[in-house]
Scaffold this active site. Structure first.
Site, mmCIF file in Angstrom:
data_model
loop_
_atom_site.group_PDB
_atom_site.id
_atom_site.type_symbol
_atom_site.label_atom_id
_atom_site.label_comp_id
_atom_site.label_asym_id
_atom_site.label_seq_id
_atom_site.Cartn_x
_atom_site.Cartn_y
_atom_site.Cartn_z
ATOM 1 N N ASN A 185 38.839 31.887 42.557
ATOM 2 C CA ASN A 185 38.719 32.617 41.120
ATOM 3 C C ASN A 185 39.474 33.930 41.233
ATOM 4 O O ASN A 185 38.943 34.710 42.056
ATOM 5 C CB ASN A 185 37.194 32.798 40.939
ATOM 6 C CG ASN A 185 36.935 33.459 39.722
ATOM 7 O OD1 ASN A 185 37.659 33.670 38.955
ATOM 8 N ND2 ASN A 185 35.409 34.173 39.708
ATOM 9 N N TRP A 186 40.457 33.868 40.720
ATOM 10 C CA TRP A 186 41.243 35.091 40.706
ATOM 11 C C TRP A 186 41.049 36.291 39.875
ATOM 12 O O TRP A 186 41.264 37.579 39.941
ATOM 13 C CB TRP A 186 42.801 34.806 40.140
ATOM 14 C CG TRP A 186 43.718 33.784 40.924
ATOM 15 C CD1 TRP A 186 43.351 33.251 42.259
ATOM 16 C CD2 TRP A 186 44.908 33.294 40.722
ATOM 17 N NE1 TRP A 186 44.119 32.446 42.756
ATOM 18 C CE2 TRP A 186 45.201 32.487 41.815
ATOM 19 C CE3 TRP A 186 46.007 33.515 39.855
ATOM 20 C CZ2 TRP A 186 46.417 31.770 41.790
ATOM 21 C CZ3 TRP A 186 46.983 32.777 39.958
ATOM 22 C CH2 TRP A 186 47.153 31.892 40.992
ATOM 23 N N LYS A 187 40.027 36.021 39.032
ATOM 24 C CA LYS A 187 39.265 37.053 38.290
ATOM 25 C C LYS A 187 40.307 37.744 37.359
ATOM 26 O O LYS A 187 41.370 37.020 36.907
ATOM 27 C CB LYS A 187 38.474 38.142 39.021
ATOM 28 C CG LYS A 187 37.418 37.401 39.934
ATOM 29 C CD LYS A 187 36.305 38.203 40.469
ATOM 30 C CE LYS A 187 35.450 37.157 41.180
ATOM 31 N NZ LYS A 187 34.143 37.960 42.038
ATOM 32 N N GLU A 199 26.326 31.293 43.682
ATOM 33 C CA GLU A 199 26.876 32.801 44.389
ATOM 34 C C GLU A 199 25.543 33.630 44.495
ATOM 35 O O GLU A 199 25.447 34.154 43.022
ATOM 36 C CB GLU A 199 27.897 33.271 43.473
ATOM 37 C CG GLU A 199 29.134 32.314 43.506
ATOM 38 C CD GLU A 199 30.114 32.822 42.829
ATOM 39 O OE1 GLU A 199 31.396 33.286 43.517
ATOM 40 O OE2 GLU A 199 30.021 33.255 41.671
ATOM 41 N N GLY A 224 32.030 39.941 46.425
ATOM 42 C CA GLY A 224 32.813 41.277 46.522
ATOM 43 C C GLY A 224 32.293 42.323 47.431
ATOM 44 O O GLY A 224 32.837 43.467 47.406
ATOM 45 N N SER A 269 31.951 36.132 49.054
ATOM 46 C CA SER A 269 32.658 36.786 50.166
ATOM 47 C C SER A 269 32.800 35.682 51.359
ATOM 48 O O SER A 269 32.866 35.751 52.439
ATOM 49 C CB SER A 269 31.824 37.691 50.778
ATOM 50 O OG SER A 269 31.640 38.966 49.901
ATOM 51 N N GLY A 313 36.366 34.114 45.959
ATOM 52 C CA GLY A 313 37.016 35.369 45.216
ATOM 53 C C GLY A 313 38.242 36.191 45.623
ATOM 54 O O GLY A 313 39.425 35.329 45.670
ATOM 55 N N GLY A 314 37.955 37.009 46.470
ATOM 56 C CA GLY A 314 39.125 38.062 46.825
ATOM 57 C C GLY A 314 40.004 37.124 47.729
ATOM 58 O O GLY A 314 41.291 37.436 47.844
#
Length: 263
Positions: free
Chosen positions: A13-15, A178, A184, A222, A243-244
């Site tokens: 998920n690049w957001k 999640e 994050g 994370s 995510g990140g």
């Protein structure tokens, strides 16, 4: 059903990231990693969720990849079809653009952007009716967990959509658990805690639909290469919503490799 019988998913998920040039480089680096050492599709589904502006360009860039990479929309409209709805992208428009996957219910949509259960239900209903595969996100806040309400919260989020999902449509759904407090933040639920929640979700889904025994349930919060192997070893964790770490091709590849090799 054990996780070994379910092909895992690893979805990035690049957001609201990255800039166009960086996105292009990220895709090329991931393609090169897969070219050098492929991860068989039968061992792991891989997907990325770029911003809406980049959905078709990323899909085109992956067209010559050594394996299929699913391109996933991060959200869609609660309104179906076409019409005078400025700024909206419907399920039908996604399908018409050959985007077959969509995230719905992410905590950032719920907590920051105001998606209520009623709005989420509309999104799920239209996505499924258009033939999209839905990656449906559930999760509890730190306050809910500390009050002992974690399981109740995520099971309610599953029950919320049951009213709009037809019996045969459950097979179009992937669940992503999640814990909000781990998104994050660098914090991750322990493998034991994550597995316990996934097992509870599996139990709850199985009470709603026979498909619950074979639905993929992903962990998000994370996820990184350093914890992917431990998470992948848990029997009811069937992949990751990343995510990140998905903004780094090597890290994302290593997470996918961990699930492919462990499952």
């Amino acid at each position: 059903m054990s996780g070994a019988a379910i092909t895992p998913w690893v979805v990035g998920n690049w957001k609201m990231n990255p800039l166009r040039a960086d996105a292009k480089q990220l895709v090329e680096e991931l393609k090169q990693l897969l070219q050098n050492q492929n991860i068989e599709e039968s061992k792991c589904h891989i997907g990325v969720a770029p911003i809406a502006l980049a959905l078709q360009s990323v899909q085109a860039q992956f067209s010559d990849s050594s394996r299929n990479i699913c391109v996933v929309a991060q959200d869609l409209s609660r309104i179906a079809g076409t019409g005078a709805y400025t700024g909206e992208i419907s399920a039908e428009l996604l399908k018409d653009s050959e985007i077959d996957y969509v995230l719905i219910g992410h905590s950032e949509r719920r907590e920051v952007l105001g998606d209520s259960p009623a709005v989420i239900n509309e999104k799920v209903k239209h996505a499924l009716s258009a033939g999209l595969t839905v990656i449906y996100c559930v999760g509890e806040s730190l306050e809910q967990r500390e009050k002992g309400l974690a399981e109740q919260t995520v099971l309610q989020q599953i029950c919320d959509i049951a009213a709009v999902v037809k019996a045969e449509q459950w097979r179009q759904i992937v669940i992503a658990y999640e814990p909000i407090w781990a998104i994050g933040t660098g914090k991750t639920a322990s493998p034991e805690d994550a597995q316990a929640m996934h097992a509870k979700l599996r139990e709850g889904l199985s009470q709603i639909t026979p498909a619950g025994r074979s639905m993929a349930i992903l962990y998000g919060g994370s996820v990184k290469p350093e914890n992917a192997v431990e998470l992948a070893a848990c029997p009811d964790i069937n992949g990751a919503l990343v995510g990140g770490a998905s903004l780094n091709a090597e890290s994302f590849y290593q997470i996918a490799q961990a699930f492919a090799n462990t499952k």
